[in-house]
Design a protein around this motif. Structure first.
Motif, PDB file in Angstrom:
ATOM      1  N   VAL A  16       0.830  -1.208   0.000  1.00  0.00           N
ATOM      2  CA  VAL A  16       0.000   0.000   0.000  1.00  0.00           C
ATOM      3  C   VAL A  16       0.864   1.256   0.000  1.00  0.00           C
ATOM      4  CG1 VAL A  16      -1.668   1.329   1.367  1.00  0.00           C
ATOM      5  CG2 VAL A  16      -1.985  -1.124   1.039  1.00  0.00           C
ATOM      6  N   ALA A  17       1.917   1.274   0.819  1.00  0.00           N
ATOM      7  CA  ALA A  17       2.727   2.485   0.958  1.00  0.00           C
ATOM      8  C   ALA A  17       3.794   2.604  -0.123  1.00  0.00           C
ATOM      9  CB  ALA A  17       3.402   2.502   2.333  1.00  0.00           C
ATOM     10  N   GLY A  18       4.195   1.499  -0.725  1.00  0.00           N
ATOM     11  CA  GLY A  18       5.294   1.554  -1.683  1.00  0.00           C
ATOM     12  C   GLY A  18       4.893   1.397  -3.137  1.00  0.00           C
ATOM     13  N   VAL A  19       4.026   0.456  -3.414  1.00  0.00           N
ATOM     14  CA  VAL A  19       3.706   0.152  -4.807  1.00  0.00           C
ATOM     15  C   VAL A  19       2.659   1.100  -5.363  1.00  0.00           C
ATOM     16  CG1 VAL A  19       2.780  -1.612  -6.342  1.00  0.00           C
ATOM     17  CG2 VAL A  19       4.381  -2.255  -4.556  1.00  0.00           C
ATOM     18  N   ILE A  20       1.578   1.267  -4.650  1.00  0.00           N
ATOM     19  CA  ILE A  20       0.471   2.071  -5.178  1.00  0.00           C
ATOM     20  C   ILE A  20       0.869   3.523  -5.461  1.00  0.00           C
ATOM     21  CG2 ILE A  20      -1.846   2.933  -4.658  1.00  0.00           C
ATOM     22  CD1 ILE A  20      -2.403   0.213  -3.336  1.00  0.00           C
ATOM     23  N   PRO A  21       1.551   4.237  -4.537  1.00  0.00           N
ATOM     24  CA  PRO A  21       1.937   5.617  -4.876  1.00  0.00           C
ATOM     25  C   PRO A  21       2.901   5.704  -6.064  1.00  0.00           C
ATOM     26  CG  PRO A  21       2.066   5.289  -2.517  1.00  0.00           C
ATOM     27  CD  PRO A  21       1.839   3.942  -3.130  1.00  0.00           C
ATOM     28  N   ASN A  22       3.769   4.707  -6.222  1.00  0.00           N
ATOM     29  CA  ASN A  22       4.694   4.729  -7.352  1.00  0.00           C
ATOM     30  C   ASN A  22       3.982   4.534  -8.682  1.00  0.00           C
ATOM     31  OD1 ASN A  22       7.179   5.221  -6.124  1.00  0.00           O
ATOM     32  ND2 ASN A  22       7.242   3.115  -5.375  1.00  0.00           N
ATOM     33  N   GLN A  23       2.906   3.775  -8.675  1.00  0.00           N
ATOM     34  CA  GLN A  23       2.189   3.537  -9.923  1.00  0.00           C
ATOM     35  C   GLN A  23       1.566   4.818 -10.467  1.00  0.00           C
ATOM     36  OE1 GLN A  23       2.347   0.853 -11.757  1.00  0.00           O
ATOM     37  NE2 GLN A  23       3.678  -0.014 -10.202  1.00  0.00           N
ATOM     38  N   ILE A  24       1.178   5.725  -9.594  1.00  0.00           N
ATOM     39  CA  ILE A  24       0.630   7.005 -10.053  1.00  0.00           C
ATOM     40  C   ILE A  24       1.675   7.750 -10.875  1.00  0.00           C
ATOM     41  CG2 ILE A  24      -0.174   9.268  -9.261  1.00  0.00           C
ATOM     42  CD1 ILE A  24      -1.381   7.759  -6.820  1.00  0.00           C
ATOM     43  N   TRP A  25       2.919   7.814 -10.373  1.00  0.00           N
ATOM     44  CA  TRP A  25       3.976   8.523 -11.085  1.00  0.00           C
ATOM     45  C   TRP A  25       4.345   7.807 -12.376  1.00  0.00           C
ATOM     46  CZ3 TRP A  25       4.139  13.208  -9.774  1.00  0.00           C
ATOM     47  CH2 TRP A  25       3.886  13.577  -8.464  1.00  0.00           C
ATOM     48  N   ARG A  26       4.296   6.503 -12.375  1.00  0.00           N
ATOM     49  CA  ARG A  26       4.585   5.753 -13.607  1.00  0.00           C
ATOM     50  C   ARG A  26       3.551   6.063 -14.686  1.00  0.00           C
ATOM     51  NH1 ARG A  26       7.580   0.428 -13.087  1.00  0.00           N
ATOM     52  NH2 ARG A  26       8.723   0.639 -11.153  1.00  0.00           N
ATOM     53  N   MET A  27       2.286   6.103 -14.295  1.00  0.00           N
ATOM     54  CA  MET A  27       1.232   6.393 -15.271  1.00  0.00           C
ATOM     55  C   MET A  27       1.347   7.835 -15.792  1.00  0.00           C
ATOM     56  SD  MET A  27      -0.404   3.719 -15.861  1.00  0.00           S
ATOM     57  CE  MET A  27       0.799   2.519 -15.388  1.00  0.00           C
ATOM     58  N   LEU A  28       1.669   8.784 -14.909  1.00  0.00           N
ATOM     59  CA  LEU A  28       1.866  10.167 -15.360  1.00  0.00           C
ATOM     60  C   LEU A  28       3.058  10.261 -16.308  1.00  0.00           C
ATOM     61  CD1 LEU A  28       1.152  12.236 -12.123  1.00  0.00           C
ATOM     62  CD2 LEU A  28      -0.170  12.225 -14.250  1.00  0.00           C
ATOM     63  N   GLY A  29       4.119   9.556 -16.001  1.00  0.00           N
ATOM     64  CA  GLY A  29       5.282   9.545 -16.888  1.00  0.00           C
ATOM     65  C   GLY A  29       4.968   8.941 -18.237  1.00  0.00           C
ATOM     66  N   LEU A  30       4.168   7.895 -18.236  1.00  0.00           N
ATOM     67  CA  LEU A  30       3.760   7.275 -19.499  1.00  0.00           C
ATOM     68  C   LEU A  30       2.900   8.226 -20.309  1.00  0.00           C
ATOM     69  CD1 LEU A  30       3.903   4.533 -20.966  1.00  0.00           C
ATOM     70  CD2 LEU A  30       1.750   3.965 -19.858  1.00  0.00           C
TER      71      LEU A  30
END
Length: 114
Positions: A16-30
């Protein structure tokens, strides 16, 4: 089995604290980087720097393993890296296949050693 995996609550918190917040930035970068030329000199340099950092982290983990990985013998750690790299090269450079095979070698070896 709980000694082998550890506390499952900690794994849920890590997810919850590590994977989910990182996915937001990955999608914005994409989304923002969709039109960038992959062959540009800047991106070639960024890819080279990222590869060098990853190689350094892997080397440090192999030579000075942190935490529970320190209980794994050196020959098993190196064997897992060699197996992962071999599968990576044989599977048309699939990072997923390389990582999974390295994990399988590491977990199987640790289980076999006890």
């Amino acid at each position: 089995m709980s000694d082998f995996i550890g506390d499952w609550h900690a794994l849920v918190i890590l997810f919850v604290a590590g994977v989910i917040p990182n996915q937001i930035w990955r999608m914005l970068g994409l989304w923002f980087g969709g039109g960038i030329d992959e062959g540009s000199e800047l991106l070639v340099w960024v890819r080279a720097v990222a590869t060098a950092i990853l190689a350094g982290v892997i080397a440090q983990i192999l030579v000075q393993p942190p935490g529970a990985l320190a209980s794994v013998p050196g020959w098993l750690r190196y064997s897992a890296v060699v197996a992962g790299f071999a599968v990576f090269m044989l599977s048309r450079k699939s990072i997923f296949a390389g990582v999974i095979s390295g994990e399988i070698v590491m977990l199987s070896g640790k289980w076999w050693l006890g």
